[in-house]
Design a protein around this motif. Structure first.
Motif, PDB file in Angstrom:
ATOM      1  N   ARG A  45       0.832  -1.209   0.000  1.00 18.38           N
ATOM      2  CA  ARG A  45       0.000   0.000   0.000  1.00 18.38           C
ATOM      3  C   ARG A  45       0.862   1.253   0.000  1.00 18.38           C
ATOM      4  O   ARG A  45       2.007   1.242   0.462  1.00 18.38           O
ATOM      5  N   PRO A  46       0.325   2.355  -0.501  1.00 13.82           N
ATOM      6  CA  PRO A  46       1.033   3.635  -0.441  1.00 13.82           C
ATOM      7  C   PRO A  46       1.069   4.151   0.990  1.00 13.82           C
ATOM      8  O   PRO A  46       0.489   3.568   1.893  1.00 13.82           O
ATOM      9  N   HIS A  47       1.738   5.279   1.170  1.00 13.94           N
ATOM     10  CA  HIS A  47       1.828   5.858   2.509  1.00 13.94           C
ATOM     11  C   HIS A  47       0.447   6.170   3.050  1.00 13.94           C
ATOM     12  O   HIS A  47      -0.448   6.609   2.319  1.00 13.94           O
ATOM     13  N   ASP A  48       0.239   5.908   4.346  1.00 15.82           N
ATOM     14  CA  ASP A  48      -1.051   6.186   4.967  1.00 15.82           C
ATOM     15  C   ASP A  48      -1.326   7.679   4.934  1.00 15.82           C
ATOM     16  O   ASP A  48      -0.436   8.504   5.149  1.00 15.82           O
ATOM     17  N   PRO A  49      -2.579   8.051   4.663  1.00 17.45           N
ATOM     18  CA  PRO A  49      -2.912   9.484   4.595  1.00 17.45           C
ATOM     19  C   PRO A  49      -3.025  10.107   5.979  1.00 17.45           C
ATOM     20  O   PRO A  49      -2.901   9.438   6.993  1.00 17.45           O
ATOM     21  N   ALA A  50      -3.309  11.386   5.973  1.00 18.39           N
ATOM     22  CA  ALA A  50      -3.543  12.166   7.196  1.00 18.39           C
ATOM     23  C   ALA A  50      -2.400  12.052   8.187  1.00 18.39           C
ATOM     24  O   ALA A  50      -2.572  11.654   9.326  1.00 18.39           O
TER      25      ALA A  50
ATOM     26  N   TYR B 242      -6.799   1.904   7.711  1.00 25.29           N
ATOM     27  CA  TYR B 242      -6.567   2.104   6.284  1.00 25.29           C
ATOM     28  C   TYR B 242      -5.702   0.988   5.728  1.00 25.29           C
ATOM     29  O   TYR B 242      -5.967   0.448   4.650  1.00 25.29           O
ATOM     30  N   GLY B 243      -4.670   0.622   6.481  1.00 27.27           N
ATOM     31  CA  GLY B 243      -3.788  -0.449   6.038  1.00 27.27           C
ATOM     32  C   GLY B 243      -4.513  -1.775   5.925  1.00 27.27           C
ATOM     33  O   GLY B 243      -4.322  -2.527   4.965  1.00 27.27           O
ATOM     34  N   LEU B 244      -5.353  -2.071   6.915  1.00 31.06           N
ATOM     35  CA  LEU B 244      -6.106  -3.315   6.878  1.00 31.06           C
ATOM     36  C   LEU B 244      -7.047  -3.336   5.681  1.00 31.06           C
ATOM     37  O   LEU B 244      -7.166  -4.360   4.992  1.00 31.06           O
ATOM     38  N   ALA B 245      -7.726  -2.206   5.420  1.00 31.73           N
ATOM     39  CA  ALA B 245      -8.657  -2.146   4.292  1.00 31.73           C
ATOM     40  C   ALA B 245      -7.923  -2.287   2.962  1.00 31.73           C
ATOM     41  O   ALA B 245      -8.352  -3.043   2.077  1.00 31.73           O
ATOM     42  N   TYR B 246      -6.814  -1.601   2.822  1.00 26.81           N
ATOM     43  CA  TYR B 246      -6.061  -1.643   1.562  1.00 26.81           C
ATOM     44  C   TYR B 246      -5.472  -3.028   1.332  1.00 26.81           C
ATOM     45  O   TYR B 246      -5.610  -3.616   0.255  1.00 26.81           O
ATOM     46  N   ASP B 247      -4.814  -3.572   2.357  1.00 26.72           N
ATOM     47  CA  ASP B 247      -4.205  -4.895   2.220  1.00 26.72           C
ATOM     48  C   ASP B 247      -5.262  -5.984   2.088  1.00 26.72           C
ATOM     49  O   ASP B 247      -5.080  -6.957   1.354  1.00 26.72           O
ATOM     50  N   GLY B 248      -6.366  -5.822   2.823  1.00 25.78           N
ATOM     51  CA  GLY B 248      -7.441  -6.798   2.717  1.00 25.78           C
ATOM     52  C   GLY B 248      -8.024  -6.846   1.320  1.00 25.78           C
ATOM     53  O   GLY B 248      -8.356  -7.919   0.807  1.00 25.78           O
TER      54      GLY B 248
ATOM     55  N   ALA C  97      -4.934  -9.034   7.260  1.00 29.53           N
ATOM     56  CA  ALA C  97      -5.432  -8.839   5.903  1.00 29.53           C
ATOM     57  C   ALA C  97      -5.551 -10.142   5.135  1.00 29.53           C
ATOM     58  O   ALA C  97      -6.505 -10.336   4.375  1.00 29.53           O
ATOM     59  N   VAL C  98      -4.588 -11.044   5.304  1.00 26.45           N
ATOM     60  CA  VAL C  98      -4.602 -12.282   4.522  1.00 26.45           C
ATOM     61  C   VAL C  98      -5.798 -13.164   4.881  1.00 26.45           C
ATOM     62  O   VAL C  98      -6.576 -13.557   4.004  1.00 26.45           O
ATOM     63  N   PRO C  99      -6.013 -13.510   6.160  1.00 26.46           N
ATOM     64  CA  PRO C  99      -7.216 -14.289   6.470  1.00 26.46           C
ATOM     65  C   PRO C  99      -8.510 -13.526   6.201  1.00 26.46           C
ATOM     66  O   PRO C  99      -9.519 -14.133   5.824  1.00 26.46           O
ATOM     67  N   LEU C 100      -8.489 -12.198   6.367  1.00 27.09           N
ATOM     68  CA  LEU C 100      -9.688 -11.413   6.081  1.00 27.09           C
ATOM     69  C   LEU C 100     -10.038 -11.481   4.602  1.00 27.09           C
ATOM     70  O   LEU C 100     -11.208 -11.673   4.239  1.00 27.09           O
ATOM     71  N   GLY C 101      -9.029 -11.321   3.744  1.00 21.23           N
ATOM     72  CA  GLY C 101      -9.275 -11.406   2.306  1.00 21.23           C
ATOM     73  C   GLY C 101      -9.815 -12.765   1.903  1.00 21.23           C
ATOM     74  O   GLY C 101     -10.725 -12.864   1.072  1.00 21.23           O
ATOM     75  N   GLN C 102      -9.279 -13.822   2.515  1.00 25.62           N
ATOM     76  CA  GLN C 102      -9.762 -15.160   2.200  1.00 25.62           C
ATOM     77  C   GLN C 102     -11.216 -15.344   2.622  1.00 25.62           C
ATOM     78  O   GLN C 102     -12.033 -15.886   1.871  1.00 25.62           O
TER      79      GLN C 102
END
Length: 283
Positions: free
Chosen positions: A7-12, A25-31, A123-128
């Motif tokens: 993922r790109p740099h986290d905003p804010a 944000y990281g979890l959402a992007y990676d997920g 993120a990995v188990p969430l995406g699955q």
């Protein structure tokens, strides 16, 4: 293994809540990235997808026309009773699919490679699990269409039917996390396949295929405290296919509340276990 972009740099960057916001944000992007990987994985293995989607239809036709003639509720009445049970039995197969996919990735070293990337550990188990729910949602359509063809009907109204489908997918989401944890625990495709096959007995110890009021006392208690029974009764009630049985255990007597409680308990237990197991690997 599919290429995974970081993922790109986290905003804010100057926000007071940037740590929590950055983690979310990281979890959402990676997920989302892991979700895409899992969906490509399903697309590249259509044989397994076809098998898992046609099996419930085969069981509906077999149970509905063979067993239906031997029960007190023959013909279309039994098939209307059976369709919600098969939907929930299929949702419970999230244990098997989640276990096999997690064990396969672990056994082949994919999990270790993903663990070296700067990716959220959840993120990995969430995406699955999310990918599995999406595939299940698409796969329920053929079963529902065949159910309509053999006499099943939605009698409880559109809003109740939407609630039934939502409850079904929530249960699938919860069972997939059980499977992911067990797959990370076994770390073997063969062991996962053997253990996953044993999960076939779970719907048999429920009211998915037959009413529980004729079972012996101890077996009826086991069946009614099976989460599958609560979700199945909730779907039958919401679809308007069968009334809530009287004198049953609390999860079956209050099926919607019981189903939500079971899903909450399963998620509260197995989401942290699966994420922790993934983060620490075999240690």
């Amino acid at each position: 293994m599919s290429t995974v972009t970081t993922r790109p740099h986290d905003p804010a960057p100057g926000s007071v809540h940037r740590a929590a916001y950055g983690a979310a944000y990281g979890l959402a992007y990676d997920g989302a990235a892991m979700l895409g990987r899992q969906l490509r994985r399903v697309r590249n293995n259509p044989g397994l997808l076809i098998l898992t989607q046609t099996m419930p239809i085969t069981m509906l036709l077999f149970f509905g026309y063979v067993f239906g003639s031997a029960l007190a509720m023959p013909g279309e009445e039994y098939r209307a009773f059976l369709v919600p049970g098969l939907l929930v039995a299929t949702a419970a197969n999230g244990i098997m699919t989640g276990m096999f996919q997690a064990a396969q990735d672990t056994h082949r070293g994919v999990t270790d490679r993903l663990r070296t990337l700067p990716v959220s550990r959840a993120a990995v188990p969430l995406g699955q699990s999310v990918a599995d729910v999406l595939v299940t949602a698409a796969g329920t359509v053929p079963l529902l269409l065949v159910g309509l063809a053999v006499g099943w009907r939605v009698e409880g109204g559109a809003l109740a039917a939407v609630g039934a489908v939502g409850l079904l997918l929530l249960f699938r989401f919860a069972t997939t996390w059980i499977g992911i944890f067990l797959g990370l625990l076994t770390r073997s495709e063969e062991a996962a396949g053997q253990l996953g096959g044993a999960t076939f007995i779970l719907p048999l110890l429920s009211n998915a295929y037959i009413p529980t009021d004729g079972l012996p006392g101890w077996l009826r208690t086991v069946a009614e405290w099976n989460p599958i029974s609560a979700v199945t009764t909730a779907l039958r009630d919401l679809f308007g296919n069968a009334p809530v049985p009287e004198g049953a255990a609390w999860p079956v007597s209050h099926p919607v509340a019981g189903s939500l409680a079971w899903c909450a308990v399963l998620l509260a237990v197995f989401v942290p276990l699966a994420v922790r197991r993934y983060a620490h690997g075999g240690r």
